[in-house]
Design a protein around this motif. Structure first.
Motif, PDB file in Angstrom:
ATOM      1  N   HIS A  60       0.859  -1.182   0.000  1.00  0.00           N
ATOM      2  CA  HIS A  60       0.000   0.000   0.000  1.00  0.00           C
ATOM      3  C   HIS A  60       0.894   1.230   0.000  1.00  0.00           C
ATOM      4  N   ILE A  61       0.353   2.344  -0.445  1.00  0.00           N
ATOM      5  CA  ILE A  61       1.131   3.593  -0.447  1.00  0.00           C
ATOM      6  C   ILE A  61       0.977   4.336   0.877  1.00  0.00           C
ATOM      7  N   ASP A  62       0.176   3.789   1.783  1.00  0.00           N
ATOM      8  CA  ASP A  62       0.026   4.310   3.145  1.00  0.00           C
ATOM      9  C   ASP A  62       0.263   3.167   4.133  1.00  0.00           C
ATOM     10  N   GLU A  63       0.436   3.496   5.396  1.00  0.00           N
ATOM     11  CA  GLU A  63       0.555   2.455   6.414  1.00  0.00           C
ATOM     12  C   GLU A  63      -0.693   1.574   6.428  1.00  0.00           C
ATOM     13  N   GLU A  64      -0.503   0.331   6.830  1.00  0.00           N
ATOM     14  CA  GLU A  64      -1.640  -0.548   7.117  1.00  0.00           C
ATOM     15  C   GLU A  64      -1.618  -0.805   8.612  1.00  0.00           C
ATOM     16  N   ILE A  65      -2.708  -0.439   9.295  1.00  0.00           N
ATOM     17  CA  ILE A  65      -2.800  -0.555  10.752  1.00  0.00           C
ATOM     18  C   ILE A  65      -3.956  -1.478  11.088  1.00  0.00           C
ATOM     19  N   ARG A  66      -3.661  -2.530  11.850  1.00  0.00           N
ATOM     20  CA  ARG A  66      -4.698  -3.466  12.266  1.00  0.00           C
ATOM     21  C   ARG A  66      -4.551  -3.752  13.755  1.00  0.00           C
ATOM     22  N   TYR A  67      -5.697  -3.716  14.432  1.00  0.00           N
ATOM     23  CA  TYR A  67      -5.758  -3.979  15.870  1.00  0.00           C
ATOM     24  C   TYR A  67      -6.755  -5.115  16.056  1.00  0.00           C
ATOM     25  N   CYS A  68      -6.283  -6.264  16.510  1.00  0.00           N
ATOM     26  CA  CYS A  68      -7.111  -7.453  16.652  1.00  0.00           C
ATOM     27  C   CYS A  68      -7.938  -7.362  17.938  1.00  0.00           C
ATOM     28  N   LEU A  69      -9.255  -7.276  17.780  1.00  0.00           N
ATOM     29  CA  LEU A  69     -10.164  -7.183  18.919  1.00  0.00           C
ATOM     30  C   LEU A  69     -10.663  -8.549  19.362  1.00  0.00           C
ATOM     31  N   ALA A  70     -10.652  -9.527  18.462  1.00  0.00           N
ATOM     32  CA  ALA A  70     -11.063 -10.902  18.782  1.00  0.00           C
ATOM     33  C   ALA A  70     -10.554 -11.810  17.672  1.00  0.00           C
TER      34      ALA A  70
ATOM     35  N   VAL B 175      -1.144 -12.483  14.754  1.00  0.00           N
ATOM     36  CA  VAL B 175      -1.721 -11.426  15.578  1.00  0.00           C
ATOM     37  C   VAL B 175      -2.996 -11.977  16.207  1.00  0.00           C
ATOM     38  N   LYS B 176      -3.020 -11.927  17.545  1.00  0.00           N
ATOM     39  CA  LYS B 176      -4.158 -12.433  18.315  1.00  0.00           C
ATOM     40  C   LYS B 176      -4.816 -11.275  19.057  1.00  0.00           C
ATOM     41  N   LYS B 177      -5.873 -11.574  19.765  1.00  0.00           N
ATOM     42  CA  LYS B 177      -6.634 -10.568  20.507  1.00  0.00           C
ATOM     43  C   LYS B 177      -5.697  -9.686  21.335  1.00  0.00           C
ATOM     44  N   GLY B 178      -5.829  -8.377  21.147  1.00  0.00           N
ATOM     45  CA  GLY B 178      -5.008  -7.412  21.867  1.00  0.00           C
ATOM     46  C   GLY B 178      -3.791  -6.937  21.093  1.00  0.00           C
ATOM     47  N   GLY B 179      -3.456  -7.602  20.010  1.00  0.00           N
ATOM     48  CA  GLY B 179      -2.289  -7.220  19.224  1.00  0.00           C
ATOM     49  C   GLY B 179      -2.624  -6.133  18.222  1.00  0.00           C
ATOM     50  N   MET B 180      -1.799  -5.097  18.200  1.00  0.00           N
ATOM     51  CA  MET B 180      -1.938  -4.032  17.198  1.00  0.00           C
ATOM     52  C   MET B 180      -0.636  -3.976  16.426  1.00  0.00           C
ATOM     53  N   ILE B 181      -0.766  -3.916  15.105  1.00  0.00           N
ATOM     54  CA  ILE B 181       0.411  -3.963  14.252  1.00  0.00           C
ATOM     55  C   ILE B 181       0.295  -2.894  13.165  1.00  0.00           C
TER      56      ILE B 181
ATOM     57  N   ARG C  56      -9.538  -1.214  11.902  1.00  0.00           N
ATOM     58  CA  ARG C  56      -8.681  -0.689  10.854  1.00  0.00           C
ATOM     59  C   ARG C  56      -8.548   0.810  11.088  1.00  0.00           C
ATOM     60  N   LEU C  57      -7.335   1.293  11.077  1.00  0.00           N
ATOM     61  CA  LEU C  57      -7.061   2.703  11.344  1.00  0.00           C
ATOM     62  C   LEU C  57      -6.344   3.324  10.143  1.00  0.00           C
ATOM     63  N   PHE C  58      -6.592   4.605   9.930  1.00  0.00           N
ATOM     64  CA  PHE C  58      -5.969   5.337   8.828  1.00  0.00           C
ATOM     65  C   PHE C  58      -5.667   6.765   9.260  1.00  0.00           C
ATOM     66  N   VAL C  59      -4.666   7.343   8.610  1.00  0.00           N
ATOM     67  CA  VAL C  59      -4.430   8.776   8.694  1.00  0.00           C
ATOM     68  C   VAL C  59      -5.340   9.383   7.641  1.00  0.00           C
ATOM     69  N   GLY C  60      -6.280  10.219   8.056  1.00  0.00           N
ATOM     70  CA  GLY C  60      -7.254  10.758   7.105  1.00  0.00           C
ATOM     71  C   GLY C  60      -8.278   9.693   6.759  1.00  0.00           C
ATOM     72  N   GLY C  61      -8.819   9.778   5.552  1.00  0.00           N
ATOM     73  CA  GLY C  61      -9.827   8.815   5.114  1.00  0.00           C
ATOM     74  C   GLY C  61      -9.218   7.480   4.737  1.00  0.00           C
ATOM     75  N   PRO C  62     -10.048   6.434   4.681  1.00  0.00           N
ATOM     76  CA  PRO C  62      -9.539   5.105   4.343  1.00  0.00           C
ATOM     77  C   PRO C  62      -9.115   5.008   2.886  1.00  0.00           C
ATOM     78  N   VAL C  63      -8.005   4.321   2.671  1.00  0.00           N
ATOM     79  CA  VAL C  63      -7.510   4.047   1.327  1.00  0.00           C
ATOM     80  C   VAL C  63      -7.327   2.533   1.243  1.00  0.00           C
ATOM     81  N   TRP C  64      -8.073   1.886   0.360  1.00  0.00           N
ATOM     82  CA  TRP C  64      -8.080   0.428   0.298  1.00  0.00           C
ATOM     83  C   TRP C  64      -7.239  -0.131  -0.847  1.00  0.00           C
ATOM     84  N   THR C  65      -6.615   0.719  -1.625  1.00  0.00           N
ATOM     85  CA  THR C  65      -5.936   0.255  -2.828  1.00  0.00           C
ATOM     86  C   THR C  65      -4.715  -0.607  -2.488  1.00  0.00           C
ATOM     87  N   ALA C  66      -4.732  -1.818  -3.029  1.00  0.00           N
ATOM     88  CA  ALA C  66      -3.591  -2.725  -2.904  1.00  0.00           C
ATOM     89  C   ALA C  66      -2.903  -2.810  -4.262  1.00  0.00           C
TER      90      ALA C  66
END
Length: 193
Positions: free
Chosen positions: A95-105, A124-130, A152-162
């Motif tokens: 991606h041209i931006d960071e990919e941020i994922r926080y596992c809630l379950a 990545v298991k419950k509680g892990g943020m990467i 899923r977290l983003f700086v600004g609006g979401p960008v899904w382009t892979a």
């Protein structure tokens, strides 16, 4: 390191059967979270049961500028065209931006390439943020439990382009390589220089 309760990493074997299995080498070859950080992959262990009021999550979001957030569930009952979508996530891309994922379950695997282009599996298991930096090649799959609920977290609006590999010409890839790969010698990438 408390992060290891929610995030573990190891080098993948060469077996391409069933992407949802751990695929440890024999013998197992674990990778430290510090080694992942050398690749630009950041990680935290957070309180997934209280993510709505978690002060540590709030601090991370503010300091890194993560203004957009949503929650998705990757499982057969919640994700349309589940198997096809999971297969699409497993195609190596950047991606041209960071990919941020926080596992809630639940849990899932994020695979990244080390600086010698060898796959590392990050569980990545419950509680892990990467956080994966812009320009790093990676892929995702759920594990054999077939369930992950993630913020899923983003700086600004979401960008899904892979951008499926190869996309080495993109500025984000060039910036990643410039930042994390210092010297290339004899066809082998040396990140220690």
């Amino acid at each position: 390191d408390q992060r290891e309760e929610a995030i573990q990493a190891w080098y993948l074997d060469d077996n391409e059967e069933d992407q949802k299995l751990p695929h440890h080498k024999d013998p197992k070859e674990f990778v430290s979270l510090d080694k992942l950080a050398e690749l630009g992959v950041l990680s935290w262990r957070l309180d997934a049961d209280n993510y709505e009021t978690d002060e540590e999550l709030k601090k991370i979001r503010e300091s890194r500028g993560y203004s957009y957030m949503d929650i998705c569930e990757v499982c057969p009952k919640k994700l349309p065209n589940y198997e096809a979508t999971v297969q699409m996530f497993f195609v190596e891309h950047l991606h041209i931006d960071e990919e941020i994922r926080y596992c809630l379950a639940g849990s899932g695997y994020f695979d990244v390439r080390d600086l010698n282009d060898v796959w590392i599996r990050v569980w990545v298991k419950k509680g892990g943020m990467i956080v994966f930096p812009a320009g790093i090649y990676h892929r995702f799959t759920v594990d054999s439990d077939n369930y992950m609920k993630a913020m899923r977290l983003f700086v600004g609006g979401p960008v899904w382009t892979a951008y499926n590999r190869p996309h080495d010409h993109l500025p984000a890839r060039k910036e990643y390589m410039d930042k994390f790969v210092k010297v290339i010698r004899d066809g082998t990438i040396d990140a220690s220089a």
